[in-house]
Design a protein around this motif. Sequence first.
Motif, short mmCIF file in Angstrom:
data_model
loop_
_atom_site.label_atom_id
_atom_site.label_comp_id
_atom_site.label_asym_id
_atom_site.label_seq_id
_atom_site.Cartn_x
_atom_site.Cartn_y
_atom_site.Cartn_z
N LEU A 135 43.02 37.67 37.92
CA LEU A 135 43.39 36.65 38.91
C LEU A 135 43.61 35.30 38.25
O LEU A 135 44.59 34.59 38.56
CB LEU A 135 42.29 36.56 39.97
N ILE A 136 42.73 34.93 37.33
CA ILE A 136 42.88 33.66 36.61
C ILE A 136 44.17 33.66 35.80
O ILE A 136 44.92 32.66 35.79
CB ILE A 136 41.66 33.43 35.69
N SER A 137 44.47 34.78 35.15
CA SER A 137 45.70 34.89 34.35
C SER A 137 46.93 34.75 35.23
O SER A 137 47.91 34.10 34.84
CB SER A 137 45.73 36.23 33.61
N GLU A 138 46.89 35.36 36.41
CA GLU A 138 48.04 35.29 37.32
C GLU A 138 48.25 33.88 37.86
O GLU A 138 49.39 33.42 38.00
CB GLU A 138 47.83 36.27 38.48
N ILE A 139 47.16 33.20 38.15
CA ILE A 139 47.27 31.83 38.67
C ILE A 139 47.78 30.89 37.58
O ILE A 139 48.60 30.00 37.84
CB ILE A 139 45.90 31.36 39.20
N LYS A 140 47.30 31.08 36.34
CA LYS A 140 47.76 30.24 35.23
C LYS A 140 49.24 30.46 34.95
O LYS A 140 49.98 29.51 34.67
CB LYS A 140 46.96 30.56 33.97
N ASN A 141 49.69 31.71 35.03
CA ASN A 141 51.08 32.03 34.73
C ASN A 141 51.91 31.91 36.01
O ASN A 141 52.45 32.88 36.52
CB ASN A 141 51.18 33.45 34.15
N ALA A 142 51.99 30.70 36.51
CA ALA A 142 52.65 30.47 37.80
C ALA A 142 54.15 30.74 37.75
O ALA A 142 54.79 30.92 38.79
CB ALA A 142 52.40 29.03 38.26
N SER A 143 54.72 30.77 36.57
CA SER A 143 56.17 30.98 36.44
C SER A 143 56.56 32.42 36.76
O SER A 143 57.71 32.71 37.07
CB SER A 143 56.63 30.63 35.03
N THR A 144 55.59 33.32 36.67
CA THR A 144 55.86 34.73 36.95
C THR A 144 55.45 35.07 38.38
O THR A 144 54.32 34.79 38.79
CB THR A 144 55.09 35.65 35.98
N GLN A 145 56.35 35.67 39.13
CA GLN A 145 56.04 36.03 40.51
C GLN A 145 55.12 37.25 40.52
O GLN A 145 55.47 38.31 40.03
CB GLN A 145 57.32 36.34 41.29
N GLU A 146 53.94 37.08 41.09
CA GLU A 146 52.98 38.18 41.19
C GLU A 146 52.88 38.60 42.65
O GLU A 146 52.30 37.89 43.47
CB GLU A 146 51.61 37.73 40.66
N ARG A 147 53.48 39.73 42.96
CA ARG A 147 53.60 40.16 44.36
C ARG A 147 52.28 40.64 44.94
O ARG A 147 52.10 40.67 46.15
CB ARG A 147 54.64 41.27 44.47
N PHE A 148 51.32 41.01 44.08
CA PHE A 148 50.04 41.54 44.57
C PHE A 148 48.90 40.55 44.33
O PHE A 148 47.75 40.96 44.21
CB PHE A 148 49.74 42.87 43.90
N LEU A 149 49.22 39.26 44.29
CA LEU A 149 48.21 38.23 44.05
C LEU A 149 47.12 38.26 45.13
O LEU A 149 45.93 38.19 44.83
CB LEU A 149 48.87 36.86 44.00
N TRP A 150 47.55 38.37 46.39
CA TRP A 150 46.57 38.37 47.49
C TRP A 150 45.70 39.62 47.46
O TRP A 150 44.52 39.57 47.81
CB TRP A 150 47.27 38.24 48.84
N VAL A 151 46.26 40.72 47.04
CA VAL A 151 45.47 41.95 46.92
C VAL A 151 44.43 41.79 45.82
O VAL A 151 43.25 42.14 46.00
CB VAL A 151 46.37 43.17 46.64
N ASP A 152 44.83 41.25 44.68
CA ASP A 152 43.89 41.03 43.58
C ASP A 152 42.77 40.08 44.00
O ASP A 152 41.60 40.29 43.67
CB ASP A 152 44.61 40.46 42.35
N ALA A 153 43.14 39.03 44.74
CA ALA A 153 42.12 38.09 45.23
C ALA A 153 41.16 38.78 46.20
O ALA A 153 39.95 38.54 46.16
CB ALA A 153 42.80 36.90 45.91
N SER A 154 41.70 39.65 47.05
CA SER A 154 40.86 40.36 48.02
C SER A 154 39.95 41.36 47.33
O SER A 154 38.80 41.54 47.74
CB SER A 154 41.74 41.09 49.05
N ILE A 155 40.45 42.02 46.28
CA ILE A 155 39.60 42.95 45.51
C ILE A 155 38.44 42.19 44.87
O ILE A 155 37.29 42.62 44.93
CB ILE A 155 40.44 43.68 44.44
N PHE A 156 38.75 41.04 44.26
CA PHE A 156 37.70 40.23 43.64
C PHE A 156 36.68 39.80 44.69
O PHE A 156 35.46 39.91 44.47
CB PHE A 156 38.32 39.01 42.97
N PHE A 157 37.15 39.33 45.84
CA PHE A 157 36.26 38.87 46.90
C PHE A 157 35.41 40.02 47.44
O PHE A 157 34.20 39.90 47.61
CB PHE A 157 37.09 38.25 48.03
N TYR A 158 36.05 41.17 47.68
CA TYR A 158 35.36 42.33 48.24
C TYR A 158 34.22 42.79 47.33
O TYR A 158 33.08 42.98 47.77
CB TYR A 158 36.34 43.47 48.47
N TYR A 159 34.51 42.96 46.05
CA TYR A 159 33.49 43.49 45.15
C TYR A 159 32.43 42.45 44.83
O TYR A 159 31.26 42.81 44.60
CB TYR A 159 34.13 44.04 43.88
N SER A 160 32.79 41.18 44.82
CA SER A 160 31.79 40.13 44.60
C SER A 160 30.76 40.11 45.72
O SER A 160 29.55 40.09 45.48
CB SER A 160 32.46 38.76 44.48
#
Length: 207
Positions: A135-160
């Motif tokens: 998630l940190i890598s995706e946010i830092k690399n803002a130039s690249t469109q990450e279509r599953f950003l919200w899913v990755d954030a939800s996975i991190f939140f869910y497991y945390s």
Amino acid sequence: MADLYKAILFLNYGLLLSVIVLGAAKYRILNSKEKRYVHCIAFLFFIELINFVLPYVLRLNDTSFLYPLYIAGEFFLLTSLFIRKLNWPSYIQVISAVTAVGFMIMKYGFNWPENADIAKGISNIIIICLSGYTLISEIKNASTQERFLWVDASIFFYYSVSVFIFILQHQIANLSENDYYTIFSANNILSSILYCSFLYTFIRLKK
């Protein structure tokens, strides 16, 4: 509280089924890394389906034998997903696979560790670390469109939060029935948020 638990549980079944149907419909427009999300959700659907069929259809109430399979499958699929997204060497995926298979052999063959929750806790922590780093890598690399950003954030939140619930659950020596349903209802609500992030992402996907 039991009625609320069952209502949220069946809501989750509906959301999960919707995610599977929509994911299958969008599967052809996904790249090789994104397809792994569908594999993860399909595995989870398979486990949930068996957990539903055995007690409610076949009247087999003890489904604990599925727990090690669930832990190993979840661990391998999610770790391999994030390893691929981070472009790490393929041998790390092999280590993940060997770890998952080794755990199942030890648990089913030798019943070690006796308490599978220990493996579940360790698995969740590893998934948190990988998903958080991704998630940190995706946010830092803002130039690249990450279509599953919200899913990755939800996975991190869910497991945390799940790890916190897991620790809380094991700190309470004697859970009352209401405590039990409250804890598992909270976990099911987290699952609903995760499934909704999948639905949102799949609906927005375009070629």
